[in-house]
Design an enzyme around this catalytic site. Sequence first.
Site, PDB file in Angstrom:
ATOM      1  N   CYS A  79       0.829  -1.208   0.000  1.00  0.00           N
ATOM      2  CA  CYS A  79       0.000   0.000   0.000  1.00  0.00           C
ATOM      3  C   CYS A  79       0.866   1.262   0.000  1.00  0.00           C
ATOM      4  O   CYS A  79       1.526   1.535  -0.995  1.00  0.00           O
ATOM      5  CB  CYS A  79      -0.988  -0.058   1.154  1.00  0.00           C
ATOM      6  SG  CYS A  79      -2.431   0.967   0.859  1.00  0.00           S
ATOM      7  N   HIS A 172      -3.283  -5.194   1.595  1.00  0.00           N
ATOM      8  CA  HIS A 172      -2.631  -5.409   2.905  1.00  0.00           C
ATOM      9  C   HIS A 172      -2.574  -6.897   3.277  1.00  0.00           C
ATOM     10  O   HIS A 172      -3.439  -7.377   4.016  1.00  0.00           O
ATOM     11  CB  HIS A 172      -3.427  -4.674   3.988  1.00  0.00           C
ATOM     12  CG  HIS A 172      -3.293  -3.194   3.929  1.00  0.00           C
ATOM     13  ND1 HIS A 172      -2.348  -2.498   4.650  1.00  0.00           N
ATOM     14  CD2 HIS A 172      -3.969  -2.278   3.217  1.00  0.00           C
ATOM     15  CE1 HIS A 172      -2.449  -1.211   4.394  1.00  0.00           C
ATOM     16  NE2 HIS A 172      -3.440  -1.051   3.529  1.00  0.00           N
ATOM     17  N   GLU A 174      -0.843  -8.271   5.390  1.00  0.00           N
ATOM     18  CA  GLU A 174      -0.585  -8.440   6.833  1.00  0.00           C
ATOM     19  C   GLU A 174      -1.871  -8.416   7.649  1.00  0.00           C
ATOM     20  O   GLU A 174      -1.847  -8.680   8.840  1.00  0.00           O
ATOM     21  CB  GLU A 174       0.400  -7.358   7.325  1.00  0.00           C
ATOM     22  CG  GLU A 174      -0.185  -5.963   7.547  1.00  0.00           C
ATOM     23  CD  GLU A 174      -0.484  -5.182   6.270  1.00  0.00           C
ATOM     24  OE1 GLU A 174      -0.387  -5.748   5.157  1.00  0.00           O
ATOM     25  OE2 GLU A 174      -0.845  -3.988   6.394  1.00  0.00           O
TER      26      GLU A 174
HETATM   27  N1  GLN Z   1      -3.531   6.409   0.781  1.00  0.00           N
HETATM   28  C1  GLN Z   1      -2.297   6.112   1.440  1.00  0.00           C
HETATM   29  C2  GLN Z   1      -1.115   6.793   0.756  1.00  0.00           C
HETATM   30  O1  GLN Z   1      -1.118   7.006  -0.424  1.00  0.00           O
HETATM   31  C3  GLN Z   1      -2.041   4.623   1.470  1.00  0.00           C
HETATM   32  C4  GLN Z   1      -3.062   3.930   2.309  1.00  0.00           C
HETATM   33  C5  GLN Z   1      -2.561   2.723   3.009  1.00  0.00           C
HETATM   34  O2  GLN Z   1      -1.351   2.479   3.079  1.00  0.00           O
HETATM   35  N2  GLN Z   1      -3.478   1.973   3.580  1.00  0.00           N
HETATM   36  O3  GLN Z   1      -0.177   7.107   1.405  1.00  0.00           O
END
Ligand code: GLN
Length: 198
Positions: A79, A172, A174
């Site tokens: 992410c 995610h 995890e």
């Molecule tokens: N929207 C976040 C970003 O761009 C990422 C979201 C997340 O890691 N759950 O930093």
Amino acid sequence: MRKIGVLALQGGFAEHIAALEKLDVEAVPVRVSGELAGLAGLVIPGGESTTITRLMTEDSLAQAVKGRITGGLPVLGTCAGMVLLARKVSGSSQKTLNAIDIEVRRNAFGRQVDSFEADLEVPALGGGPFHAIFIRAPWIEKVGNGVEVLSRLPDGVPVAAREGNLVVTAFHPELTTDLRLHSYFLSIVDGKRKAKTA
Ligand code: GLN
């Protein structure tokens, strides 16, 4: 024992440490560049990519991580971690580590589908669909030649990729009990799993 670091400046590092410990590796939080010593791999978790970037530049941790990546350190970015590893953030001048040849769009799914879950085909993992949790997730907008797309949403949008020793997911891994993605990463750390693309 293999020692895997988890960047622990902000975001979901504790969950990654717990997942890695279930796979019998020593997982340690990394907050300063000295803690990169002796690591066989690094995880950059989800969170807020702008915050993590800011905290990483404060003590030149970004440069140290970049140096280790250039030296071949395997890194898993999930992410916000994927955003940090990307070459570029679409429509933005946000600084990244420019490590994997992909362009990503932050918060790409918009407000309506802020967060969602999907069962994804991730052929490299084997063993059937992977239940993926997306939270204000980025997607992969452009993929360079040397990059292997590991998974796409049903509409074709790439959400996981690998280039050499770097693995990124928009979701995610995890946050579920399915440890296959972390195992896949550890097999790269161990040099057991070669990249498809030469
Ligand atoms: N929207 C976040 C970003 O761009 C990422 C979201 C997340 O890691 N759950 O930093």
